[in-house]
Design an enzyme around this catalytic site. Sequence first.
Site, PDB file in Angstrom:
ATOM      1  N   TYR A  68      10.827   8.822   0.793  1.00  0.00           N
ATOM      2  CA  TYR A  68      10.736   7.769  -0.217  1.00  0.00           C
ATOM      3  C   TYR A  68      11.345   8.141  -1.564  1.00  0.00           C
ATOM      4  O   TYR A  68      11.389   7.310  -2.463  1.00  0.00           O
ATOM      5  CB  TYR A  68       9.267   7.370  -0.403  1.00  0.00           C
ATOM      6  CG  TYR A  68       8.644   6.873   0.882  1.00  0.00           C
ATOM      7  CD1 TYR A  68       9.033   5.658   1.435  1.00  0.00           C
ATOM      8  CD2 TYR A  68       7.700   7.625   1.568  1.00  0.00           C
ATOM      9  CE1 TYR A  68       8.492   5.198   2.624  1.00  0.00           C
ATOM     10  CE2 TYR A  68       7.143   7.173   2.755  1.00  0.00           C
ATOM     11  CZ  TYR A  68       7.547   5.972   3.283  1.00  0.00           C
ATOM     12  OH  TYR A  68       7.013   5.519   4.461  1.00  0.00           O
ATOM     13  N   GLU A  93      12.740  -9.351   1.506  1.00  0.00           N
ATOM     14  CA  GLU A  93      11.943  -8.218   1.981  1.00  0.00           C
ATOM     15  C   GLU A  93      12.748  -6.952   1.722  1.00  0.00           C
ATOM     16  O   GLU A  93      13.941  -6.882   2.019  1.00  0.00           O
ATOM     17  CB  GLU A  93      11.675  -8.373   3.478  1.00  0.00           C
ATOM     18  CG  GLU A  93      10.902  -7.230   4.079  1.00  0.00           C
ATOM     19  CD  GLU A  93      10.734  -7.344   5.588  1.00  0.00           C
ATOM     20  OE1 GLU A  93       9.975  -6.547   6.137  1.00  0.00           O
ATOM     21  OE2 GLU A  93      11.374  -8.229   6.216  1.00  0.00           O
ATOM     22  N   ARG A 150       4.421  11.140  -2.524  1.00  0.00           N
ATOM     23  CA  ARG A 150       4.184  10.912  -1.090  1.00  0.00           C
ATOM     24  C   ARG A 150       5.501  10.988  -0.327  1.00  0.00           C
ATOM     25  O   ARG A 150       6.397  10.174  -0.539  1.00  0.00           O
ATOM     26  CB  ARG A 150       3.551   9.536  -0.861  1.00  0.00           C
ATOM     27  CG  ARG A 150       3.368   9.220   0.614  1.00  0.00           C
ATOM     28  CD  ARG A 150       2.822   7.808   0.832  1.00  0.00           C
ATOM     29  NE  ARG A 150       2.824   7.499   2.237  1.00  0.00           N
ATOM     30  CZ  ARG A 150       3.426   6.441   2.780  1.00  0.00           C
ATOM     31  NH1 ARG A 150       4.043   5.575   2.006  1.00  0.00           N
ATOM     32  NH2 ARG A 150       3.385   6.244   4.069  1.00  0.00           N
ATOM     33  N   ALA A 173       3.171  -0.841   4.656  1.00  0.00           N
ATOM     34  CA  ALA A 173       2.532  -0.847   5.981  1.00  0.00           C
ATOM     35  C   ALA A 173       2.128  -2.248   6.430  1.00  0.00           C
ATOM     36  O   ALA A 173       2.065  -2.511   7.635  1.00  0.00           O
ATOM     37  CB  ALA A 173       1.318   0.073   5.986  1.00  0.00           C
ATOM     38  N   HIS A 224      12.743  -2.503   1.752  1.00  0.00           N
ATOM     39  CA  HIS A 224      12.164  -1.225   2.173  1.00  0.00           C
ATOM     40  C   HIS A 224      13.016  -0.094   1.622  1.00  0.00           C
ATOM     41  O   HIS A 224      14.252  -0.180   1.630  1.00  0.00           O
ATOM     42  CB  HIS A 224      12.089  -1.133   3.702  1.00  0.00           C
ATOM     43  CG  HIS A 224      11.214  -2.178   4.293  1.00  0.00           C
ATOM     44  ND1 HIS A 224       9.838  -2.089   4.266  1.00  0.00           N
ATOM     45  CD2 HIS A 224      11.509  -3.363   4.885  1.00  0.00           C
ATOM     46  CE1 HIS A 224       9.323  -3.157   4.838  1.00  0.00           C
ATOM     47  NE2 HIS A 224      10.320  -3.953   5.212  1.00  0.00           N
ATOM     48  N   ARG A 263      13.086   4.759  12.095  1.00  0.00           N
ATOM     49  CA  ARG A 263      11.876   5.579  12.046  1.00  0.00           C
ATOM     50  C   ARG A 263      11.023   5.355  13.290  1.00  0.00           C
ATOM     51  O   ARG A 263      11.517   4.905  14.313  1.00  0.00           O
ATOM     52  CB  ARG A 263      11.124   5.274  10.744  1.00  0.00           C
ATOM     53  CG  ARG A 263      11.999   5.642   9.518  1.00  0.00           C
ATOM     54  CD  ARG A 263      11.304   5.497   8.219  1.00  0.00           C
ATOM     55  NE  ARG A 263      10.131   6.346   8.170  1.00  0.00           N
ATOM     56  CZ  ARG A 263       9.110   6.139   7.336  1.00  0.00           C
ATOM     57  NH1 ARG A 263       9.135   5.125   6.506  1.00  0.00           N
ATOM     58  NH2 ARG A 263       8.072   6.944   7.327  1.00  0.00           N
ATOM     59  N   ASN A 271       8.130  -5.629  -1.074  1.00  0.00           N
ATOM     60  CA  ASN A 271       8.051  -4.450  -0.213  1.00  0.00           C
ATOM     61  C   ASN A 271       6.631  -4.441   0.343  1.00  0.00           C
ATOM     62  O   ASN A 271       5.705  -3.959  -0.304  1.00  0.00           O
ATOM     63  CB  ASN A 271       8.345  -3.163  -0.971  1.00  0.00           C
ATOM     64  CG  ASN A 271       8.389  -1.962  -0.043  1.00  0.00           C
ATOM     65  OD1 ASN A 271       7.826  -1.978   1.045  1.00  0.00           O
ATOM     66  ND2 ASN A 271       9.045  -0.903  -0.488  1.00  0.00           N
ATOM     67  N   PRO A 293       0.793  -1.221   0.000  1.00  0.00           N
ATOM     68  CA  PRO A 293       0.000   0.000   0.000  1.00  0.00           C
ATOM     69  C   PRO A 293       0.832   1.281   0.000  1.00  0.00           C
ATOM     70  O   PRO A 293       1.890   1.357   0.610  1.00  0.00           O
ATOM     71  CB  PRO A 293      -0.835  -0.105   1.280  1.00  0.00           C
ATOM     72  CG  PRO A 293      -0.125  -1.074   2.146  1.00  0.00           C
ATOM     73  CD  PRO A 293       0.580  -2.018   1.214  1.00  0.00           C
ATOM     74  N   ASN A 294       0.295   2.245  -0.709  1.00  0.00           N
ATOM     75  CA  ASN A 294       0.807   3.604  -0.837  1.00  0.00           C
ATOM     76  C   ASN A 294       2.043   3.726  -1.720  1.00  0.00           C
ATOM     77  O   ASN A 294       2.461   4.834  -2.023  1.00  0.00           O
ATOM     78  CB  ASN A 294       1.070   4.244   0.535  1.00  0.00           C
ATOM     79  CG  ASN A 294      -0.207   4.383   1.327  1.00  0.00           C
ATOM     80  OD1 ASN A 294      -1.203   4.888   0.825  1.00  0.00           O
ATOM     81  ND2 ASN A 294      -0.197   3.907   2.562  1.00  0.00           N
TER      82      ASN A 294
END
Length: 148
Positions: free
Chosen positions: A23, A101, A18, A77, A103, A110, A74, A10-11
Amino acid sequence: MTHVFVLNGPNLGRLGVREPEIYGHASMADLEREAAVWGSELGVTVDVRQTDDESELVGWLHEAVDARAHVVLNPAAFTHYSYALRDAAAQVTTSGLLLVEVHLSNPASRESFRHYSVVAGIATGTIAGFGFDSYRLALGALAHKLRP
């Protein structure tokens, strides 16, 4: 030729607009172009996909197992709470396929809720914090592990 699904949660369809300070300024279309080049250089075919829908992402992981495709994931969330995604990702690795995985940012640097990944424990490996290079590094790691 080895096939790799590059799956995004998502996103991530909002890349470039964004929070570009976190990012980056590149878009999902840019990632698709770059991943195709990286895959070609590494001798793998790359299929980049993005969805905001948890069930669609789970379905793509099932498809990867059935197609015998390795995965760069990725989870965005979903990283922190989606046990459905974790279980689908586990099917990838327990079937003998590789799953990295990825990111863009470093979740450990964070907010505290981002520090835990339900996927990390079943992934072949995790690469984080290198922006789009996280994907390049993941594809390179997969290609390296798959060499005879």
